[in-house]
Structure formats: C-alpha cells, structure tokens
Scaffold this motif. Structure first.
Motif, PDB file in Angstrom:
ATOM      1  N   GLU A  66       0.843  -1.196   0.000  1.00  0.00           N
ATOM      2  CA  GLU A  66       0.000   0.000   0.000  1.00  0.00           C
ATOM      3  C   GLU A  66       0.882   1.252   0.000  1.00  0.00           C
ATOM      4  O   GLU A  66       0.635   2.198  -0.766  1.00  0.00           O
ATOM      5  CB  GLU A  66      -0.906  -0.010   1.234  1.00  0.00           C
ATOM      6  CG  GLU A  66      -1.856   1.159   1.327  1.00  0.00           C
ATOM      7  CD  GLU A  66      -3.154   0.941   0.567  1.00  0.00           C
ATOM      8  OE1 GLU A  66      -3.695   1.947   0.073  1.00  0.00           O
ATOM      9  OE2 GLU A  66      -3.614  -0.200   0.467  1.00  0.00           O
ATOM     10  N   GLU A  67       1.897   1.250   0.823  1.00  0.00           N
ATOM     11  CA  GLU A  67       2.798   2.414   0.892  1.00  0.00           C
ATOM     12  C   GLU A  67       3.586   2.580  -0.397  1.00  0.00           C
ATOM     13  O   GLU A  67       3.721   3.690  -0.919  1.00  0.00           O
ATOM     14  CB  GLU A  67       3.757   2.246   2.073  1.00  0.00           C
ATOM     15  CG  GLU A  67       4.706   3.416   2.259  1.00  0.00           C
ATOM     16  CD  GLU A  67       5.643   3.231   3.444  1.00  0.00           C
ATOM     17  OE1 GLU A  67       6.519   4.090   3.643  1.00  0.00           O
ATOM     18  OE2 GLU A  67       5.499   2.214   4.165  1.00  0.00           O
ATOM     19  N   PHE A  68       4.076   1.475  -0.925  1.00  0.00           N
ATOM     20  CA  PHE A  68       4.883   1.535  -2.155  1.00  0.00           C
ATOM     21  C   PHE A  68       4.070   2.085  -3.320  1.00  0.00           C
ATOM     22  O   PHE A  68       4.526   2.954  -4.065  1.00  0.00           O
ATOM     23  CB  PHE A  68       5.413   0.143  -2.485  1.00  0.00           C
ATOM     24  CG  PHE A  68       5.948   0.000  -3.876  1.00  0.00           C
ATOM     25  CD1 PHE A  68       7.071   0.699  -4.282  1.00  0.00           C
ATOM     26  CD2 PHE A  68       5.313  -0.830  -4.798  1.00  0.00           C
ATOM     27  CE1 PHE A  68       7.568   0.573  -5.579  1.00  0.00           C
ATOM     28  CE2 PHE A  68       5.799  -0.965  -6.092  1.00  0.00           C
ATOM     29  CZ  PHE A  68       6.927  -0.258  -6.480  1.00  0.00           C
ATOM     30  N   THR A  69       2.833   1.589  -3.511  1.00  0.00           N
ATOM     31  CA  THR A  69       2.037   2.014  -4.662  1.00  0.00           C
ATOM     32  C   THR A  69       1.516   3.442  -4.526  1.00  0.00           C
ATOM     33  O   THR A  69       1.059   4.021  -5.518  1.00  0.00           O
ATOM     34  CB  THR A  69       0.848   1.067  -4.892  1.00  0.00           C
ATOM     35  OG1 THR A  69       0.093   0.937  -3.672  1.00  0.00           O
ATOM     36  CG2 THR A  69       1.323  -0.303  -5.345  1.00  0.00           C
ATOM     37  N   SER A  70       1.592   4.009  -3.354  1.00  0.00           N
ATOM     38  CA  SER A  70       1.209   5.414  -3.227  1.00  0.00           C
ATOM     39  C   SER A  70       2.164   6.315  -3.990  1.00  0.00           C
ATOM     40  O   SER A  70       1.781   7.393  -4.466  1.00  0.00           O
ATOM     41  CB  SER A  70       1.158   5.829  -1.750  1.00  0.00           C
ATOM     42  OG  SER A  70       2.460   5.801  -1.179  1.00  0.00           O
ATOM     43  N   ASP A  71       3.427   5.861  -4.116  1.00  0.00           N
ATOM     44  CA  ASP A  71       4.440   6.626  -4.869  1.00  0.00           C
ATOM     45  C   ASP A  71       5.550   5.663  -5.283  1.00  0.00           C
ATOM     46  O   ASP A  71       6.599   5.604  -4.641  1.00  0.00           O
ATOM     47  CB  ASP A  71       4.999   7.758  -4.011  1.00  0.00           C
ATOM     48  CG  ASP A  71       5.868   8.724  -4.814  1.00  0.00           C
ATOM     49  OD1 ASP A  71       6.238   8.382  -5.958  1.00  0.00           O
ATOM     50  OD2 ASP A  71       6.173   9.817  -4.308  1.00  0.00           O
ATOM     51  N   PRO A  72       5.336   4.872  -6.341  1.00  0.00           N
ATOM     52  CA  PRO A  72       6.319   3.846  -6.711  1.00  0.00           C
ATOM     53  C   PRO A  72       7.703   4.389  -7.010  1.00  0.00           C
ATOM     54  O   PRO A  72       8.698   3.670  -6.866  1.00  0.00           O
ATOM     55  CB  PRO A  72       5.701   3.200  -7.962  1.00  0.00           C
ATOM     56  CG  PRO A  72       4.234   3.474  -7.849  1.00  0.00           C
ATOM     57  CD  PRO A  72       4.147   4.829  -7.197  1.00  0.00           C
ATOM     58  N   ASP A  73       7.806   5.635  -7.429  1.00  0.00           N
ATOM     59  CA  ASP A  73       9.119   6.191  -7.750  1.00  0.00           C
ATOM     60  C   ASP A  73       9.954   6.437  -6.492  1.00  0.00           C
ATOM     61  O   ASP A  73      11.151   6.137  -6.462  1.00  0.00           O
ATOM     62  CB  ASP A  73       8.968   7.495  -8.524  1.00  0.00           C
ATOM     63  CG  ASP A  73       8.313   7.285  -9.883  1.00  0.00           C
ATOM     64  OD1 ASP A  73       8.578   6.247 -10.509  1.00  0.00           O
ATOM     65  OD2 ASP A  73       7.532   8.154 -10.305  1.00  0.00           O
TER      66      ASP A  73
END
Length: 486
Positions: free
Chosen positions: A425-432
């Motif tokens: 969830e945290e990663f996909t909030s800002d994958p970059d």
C-alpha cells in the motif's frame, strides 16, 4: 397483480453527498456523476455488471476518442440513456406476467422459499454456518429480492438443480451438470471510481456491439427448459440467465416463494468469461488469477503483474483499457488507480457449492506510473518479487524440512504475504520514491518468516530460507507463467 418497476422504484443501494440512499436504475444512471454504489464486494460486482450492460447497450463509446469525451463530460449521456430506457421500459417489471425481469414467464410454480435467494444457502452445510436459514423465512421486500435475483444470476454455483417438468434433461426431478454463474467462474477485477460515472467508464472499454449481442431484457422471455448455447458478446454475458427463475409475490407485493431451475448453459463458462468479460483476470496459462496464497493470505500485488503486456504473463481487458487511457493523458497523472478483485471458491471441482468469495483490495499506483512504460515495468517487477521470494522459501523449506511443496504452501508461518500488505500500500502510493521501502519490507518479511523456525535444525532451515529469499530479491530470475499460482 403486483408490480415493481426497476427503472422507477428505488432498490439500488447507493451513497450520495447527503448520505446512504436507494435509487432506481434510471435515477442511478442520470445521477451517476454524484452517486456511488454502496454494496458489499460480491453484491457491488453483480450490480455493477447490470449497470454496465445498461450503459453499454444505451451509450457505450465506440472508440477511444468517444471514450475520452465521455470521461471529460460532467455526466453520462443522459439523453441517450433515457431514450434507450424508454424504448425498453416494459422489460424491467420484476413481476410482469409475460416478461418478468431476468426471469422466465414460462416457469409458473414455486419450487422453494425465499431462502433460495440467500448467498449463504448456496454453501455446503449452509445451516451449520448460517443458522438464520433454520428459521421460518419471512417474505422479502421486492427491492431486496431484486438484489438477490441479480446476485443469483451472477454468482450461483453449478451442480444439480431441480428439473422443470418441461425439460427433457430432467431425471427423477433433477437436472445434472448445471454451470456456475459468470462471476462464480472467474477472477473478476474492476477499477474503483470516485463516482458511479467514473466506475462505469473505467470498466467499460470502448467498442461496438457485435451481431447478435443483446442483454437479457432485449431478448424474449426464456423457455422453461435448460438451453445449451454460447454467449454472443459482453452484453449477453453481463446479463447471462444462469438460472430459470421466477419470483412469486404475495398480496403486499413481497416475494414469498421462488422457482429455481437450470438456465442457459455454455459449453465452458471459463472460456466465455475469458472471451467476453473485460473484467476477467487471467494468468498466462489462461487460468484464474490467484488472489490468495495456499494459507489464505491475500496477495494485493497480484493484479499488478497483469500490467505486463510484453509476455504471456496474464491479461485483463479492463487493465489494458485503463492503461491506454493513462498513456493518452486522459486520466490525470495523480489519479490513484485501485482495483477490487473477487474470486469465488468452491467446495469441489464441480463447483456445486460456494465455500466463500475472496475480496481483495489491490492498489495499482498513480495513473502517471501506468502511463510510462518504463515506470510501469518497474511496478510490474516490484509485484513479481514476492512470488520469487516465496518460491525460494517454499523450495528451501521443502528440501530442509522434508516436506512436500504443497504442504509448505499451505503453512501460514511460511507465508510472506501477511507481512507485506501495508508495505505494498505504501509503495504504490508513490512507486518512484518508495521503491527502497518496498525492498526493505520484502527483506524484513523474509527475516520474520525465517526467524520463526525455532532452534537447532529448524533454525538452520530458517537461515537457509532467508539466504534463498534474499538471493531472489537481489538477483531475481525471470518470472514465467508457471511461477504464478492459480
């Protein structure tokens, strides 16, 4: 005689800025830009399919240019939709004598009480786990019965059904080999939207109607016997008459009994879903995408693996459609793309009873990430890492603990998944910017799984699992369709 017009009577559960409410089909489509469906996951999916069929039959964009214009418009094409509903207004009465909605007018006698509309009744040993089914049933309001009818046609399992006397396939009052409903046969993915308008467009790729493709209300009322035929297109499949149903109302307009027999029977519901349902989520082998591991833990990164269009690693037409809209710049780059994924589980290979319906929330990242092929490829790679690490843990545990791989897969203590949900969830909030945090989350999950193995030889096994998992994380081997569970 009782009447209940689904186009004008409120029955769809929704939420607006004023709070929870119920709307008719007509009002929900007219106000789709300020309305959200407000139903649990399986019910939401079934009702959305009905609304998709209505919208697509009336005003589906024919190409990407028309779709982009519809997305940017403040509301749906209410004039076109209204004209279509007016033309078919006599086909939406739940209790019509000659064209009852999504039912057969040729079925005239009840075969069971209203408990047949309850999803809990479709499970093996249902009364043991749903004791309300043991109580004498009370008549059901027409609005609730309408929702139950839509659920039944979408989710009902296969197996043995009560045979209609006019059905030549009936043997000793039964028919055998009935097929499960469309949603009960596939992994279904929909993209969530800020309102019903957005949700309809996100899940309705542009296109034109194929010859012979028509929703159930444009067809004659089905004859009572089971009928073997193939679907003609998405409109047909979205409103597939899985069962011959008839709702019987009392003097107060409530449903007090139902008839339930086998309905239209395709040769392979799985192939029909793969061919006609844009929400069908398939692996590279053409099988249903897994959304939980062998221990029952959810896998929210699984749908992101379908974003890879470079190899036979899986497909979903809805995801391809949304990705294309992102690439064109139609979707705002900061729009959070999220999927709701459902998969029915059955008690046997014949899919004759439901054991449950898995509901997965799967964030996919911002539209800007999906729009860029390189950034999208990095997202796909990140989604594959848990598979690779779990594969190494499973193989190492099987070798060092002397277990069969299948037994390892069902062990909750050897599963990475419960340690990764928040990290994804945290990663996909800002994958970059969150790629490092996802890598660290994976490494920590491997340590937690490996560190729970006790002492002695089991501790040595844990250490080997940890090393193997880190090896997959640092130098991942290519992922093939065979690596992904089904």
């Amino acid at each position: 005689m009782a009447h209940f017009d689904l186009l004008t009577r409120p029955w769809l559960p929704v939420v607006t800025s004023q709070g929870p409410a119920w709307m008719s089909l007509r009002e929900a489509l007219q106000r789709a830009h300020e309305t959200q469906l407000a139903a649990p996951g399986p019910e939401h999916a079934a009702l959305l399919r009905l609304l998709l069929a209505l919208y697509a039959a009336a005003a589906r964009p024919a190409d990407q240019e028309q779709w982009d214009a519809a997305w940017r418009a403040p509301a749906l094409d209410t004039d076109g939709i209204g004209a279509y509903l007016d033309a078919h207004a006599d086909r939406f009465d739940l209790f019509s004598s000659d064209r009852p909605f999504w039912q057969s007018a040729h079925v005239t006698e009840a075969t069971q009480d209203v408990r047949g509309l309850d999803v809990a009744a479709w499970s093996s040993g249902a009364p043991q786990f749903a004791q309300h089914l043991l109580r004498e049933p009370a008549p059901v309001d027409a609005a609730d019965a309408a929702v139950g009818l839509v659920m039944l046609q979408a989710w009902h399992p296969g197996g043995i059904r009560t045979g209609h006397p006019a059905d030549p396939a009936t043997r000793a009052g039964k028919v055998y080999g009935s097929k499960p409903g469309p949603l009960s046969t596939m992994t279904h993915l929909r993209i969530t939207g800020a309102c019903l308008k957005d949700e309809l467009l996100l899940n309705c790729p542009p296109g034109t109607r194929a010859a012979g493709d028509a929703p159930v209300w444009e067809r004659d009322s089905a004859t009572a016997p089971m009928h073997k035929r193939e679907a003609a297109g998405p409109l047909d499949w979205w409103t597939w008459p899985t069962r011959r149903v008839r709702l019987f109302a009392d003097d107060a307009g409530r449903v007090s009994g139902i008839a339930l027999h086998d309905g239209d029977r395709p040769d392979s519901p799985d192939q029909s879903a793969a061919r006609f349902d844009p929400g069908a989520a398939l692996t590279g082998r053409g099988t249903r995408l897994a959304v939980a591991d062998g221990a029952g833990h959810l896998l929210p990164w699984a749908p992101a693996t379908l974003l890879d269009t470079s190899a036979d690693t899986g497909t979903c037409a809805v995801l391809a459609h949304v990705t294309a809209a992102a690439e064109r710049g139609t979707l705002p780059p900061d729009l959070r793309v999220e999927a709701a994924v459902l998969r029915a589980e059955h008690t046997t290979g014949h899919r004759a009873a439901l054991s449950g319906i898995i509901h997965l929330h799967a964030p996919l990242g911002p539209a800007g990430t999906l729009a860029d092929p390189d950034r999208r490829a990095r997202l796909v790679e990140a989604a594959r890492l848990p598979w690779r690490m779990q594969r190494e843990i499973t193989h190492t545990a099987a070798d060092t603990l002397g277990l069969l791989a299948k037994a390892v897969q069902s062990r909750a203590d050897l599963s990475l998944a419960p340690h990764l949900t928040a990290g994804w969830e945290e990663f996909t909030s800002d994958p970059d910017d969150e790629a490092d945090s996802w890598w660290k989350c994976l490494a920590l999950a491997a340590r937690q799984v490996a560190g729970a193995k006790g002492t002695g030889s089991r501790a040595l096994s844990g250490a080997r699992m940890y090393v193997a998992a880190l090896g997959a994380l640092e130098s991942p081997a290519p992922t093939t369709a065979e690596d992904l569970p089904v």
